[in-house]
Motif scaffolding. Sequence first.
Motif, PDB file in Angstrom:
ATOM      1  N   THR A 162      -4.322  -4.039 -13.768  1.00 15.27           N
ATOM      2  CA  THR A 162      -3.246  -3.443 -14.558  1.00 15.27           C
ATOM      3  C   THR A 162      -1.927  -4.181 -14.382  1.00 15.27           C
ATOM      4  O   THR A 162      -0.962  -3.902 -15.073  1.00 15.27           O
ATOM      5  CB  THR A 162      -3.027  -1.981 -14.142  1.00 15.27           C
ATOM      6  OG1 THR A 162      -2.660  -1.966 -12.748  1.00 15.27           O
ATOM      7  CG2 THR A 162      -4.260  -1.141 -14.367  1.00 15.27           C
ATOM      8  N   GLY A 163      -1.882  -5.097 -13.407  1.00 14.72           N
ATOM      9  CA  GLY A 163      -0.642  -5.807 -13.104  1.00 14.72           C
ATOM     10  C   GLY A 163       0.141  -5.169 -11.965  1.00 14.72           C
ATOM     11  O   GLY A 163       1.124  -5.725 -11.485  1.00 14.72           O
ATOM     12  N   GLN A 164      -0.279  -3.996 -11.526  1.00 17.99           N
ATOM     13  CA  GLN A 164       0.405  -3.295 -10.443  1.00 17.99           C
ATOM     14  C   GLN A 164       0.145  -3.996  -9.114  1.00 17.99           C
ATOM     15  O   GLN A 164      -0.979  -4.411  -8.826  1.00 17.99           O
ATOM     16  CB  GLN A 164      -0.072  -1.845 -10.374  1.00 17.99           C
ATOM     17  CG  GLN A 164       0.612  -1.025  -9.305  1.00 17.99           C
ATOM     18  CD  GLN A 164       0.093   0.408  -9.279  1.00 17.99           C
ATOM     19  OE1 GLN A 164      -0.838   0.756 -10.007  1.00 17.99           O
ATOM     20  NE2 GLN A 164       0.676   1.228  -8.440  1.00 17.99           N
ATOM     21  N   LEU A 165       1.187  -4.127  -8.309  1.00 13.90           N
ATOM     22  CA  LEU A 165       1.054  -4.699  -6.970  1.00 13.90           C
ATOM     23  C   LEU A 165       0.997  -3.570  -5.955  1.00 13.90           C
ATOM     24  O   LEU A 165       1.838  -2.665  -5.981  1.00 13.90           O
ATOM     25  CB  LEU A 165       2.246  -5.614  -6.656  1.00 13.90           C
ATOM     26  CG  LEU A 165       2.395  -6.836  -7.550  1.00 13.90           C
ATOM     27  CD1 LEU A 165       3.710  -7.554  -7.258  1.00 13.90           C
ATOM     28  CD2 LEU A 165       1.230  -7.787  -7.351  1.00 13.90           C
ATOM     29  N   VAL A 166      -0.003  -3.604  -5.074  1.00 12.85           N
ATOM     30  CA  VAL A 166      -0.135  -2.549  -4.069  1.00 12.85           C
ATOM     31  C   VAL A 166      -0.183  -3.150  -2.674  1.00 12.85           C
ATOM     32  O   VAL A 166      -0.733  -4.222  -2.457  1.00 12.85           O
ATOM     33  CB  VAL A 166      -1.382  -1.661  -4.317  1.00 12.85           C
ATOM     34  CG1 VAL A 166      -1.242  -0.877  -5.602  1.00 12.85           C
ATOM     35  CG2 VAL A 166      -2.646  -2.471  -4.339  1.00 12.85           C
ATOM     36  N   SER A 167       0.400  -2.418  -1.753  1.00 15.33           N
ATOM     37  CA  SER A 167       0.434  -2.862  -0.353  1.00 15.33           C
ATOM     38  C   SER A 167      -0.797  -2.333   0.379  1.00 15.33           C
ATOM     39  O   SER A 167      -1.463  -1.403  -0.102  1.00 15.33           O
ATOM     40  CB  SER A 167       1.697  -2.321   0.321  1.00 15.33           C
ATOM     41  OG  SER A 167       1.608  -0.907   0.458  1.00 15.33           O
ATOM     42  N   PRO A 168      -1.093  -2.890   1.545  1.00 15.00           N
ATOM     43  CA  PRO A 168      -2.230  -2.365   2.326  1.00 15.00           C
ATOM     44  C   PRO A 168      -2.050  -0.877   2.657  1.00 15.00           C
ATOM     45  O   PRO A 168      -3.014  -0.116   2.632  1.00 15.00           O
ATOM     46  CB  PRO A 168      -2.202  -3.210   3.609  1.00 15.00           C
ATOM     47  CG  PRO A 168      -1.496  -4.461   3.225  1.00 15.00           C
ATOM     48  CD  PRO A 168      -0.501  -4.069   2.171  1.00 15.00           C
TER      49      PRO A 168
END
Length: 123
Positions: free
Chosen positions: A75-81
């Motif tokens: 989706t283009g979303q950046l997620v952290s651990p």
Amino acid sequence: MHKNRLFREFECGLSVEETAELCFKSARTVTDWDKGNIIPPECKRLMRFAKCRQISHHESWQQFKMVRDKLELPTGQLVSPQQIVIGIALLEIQSELELKTTRKLIRFARVLAKMLHNSKAPR
């Protein structure tokens, strides 16, 4: 400028020297790739992995990639651990509200998948 050089420099962000060291090749071999010689598939994979752009060679991970220290979703979303761990924890809690929400999300995801599949089907 040959597509191999564009791949090495812009997609993977590697210098000639970094590529040579990574692939256990000489700088001359890498320069030859830049001029159009075929880059061995295993070297291409190493180059992608080295800059954390490719997560896995498995088809189900193709649209996922690492961008700096975050996972970029299709989706283009950046997620952290931390966000990933929290998301998994919320899924495992499985309260009634989460179960209802999950059912609705899965229903919407199936509809979206059908829509995408139908829009890509040859006519």
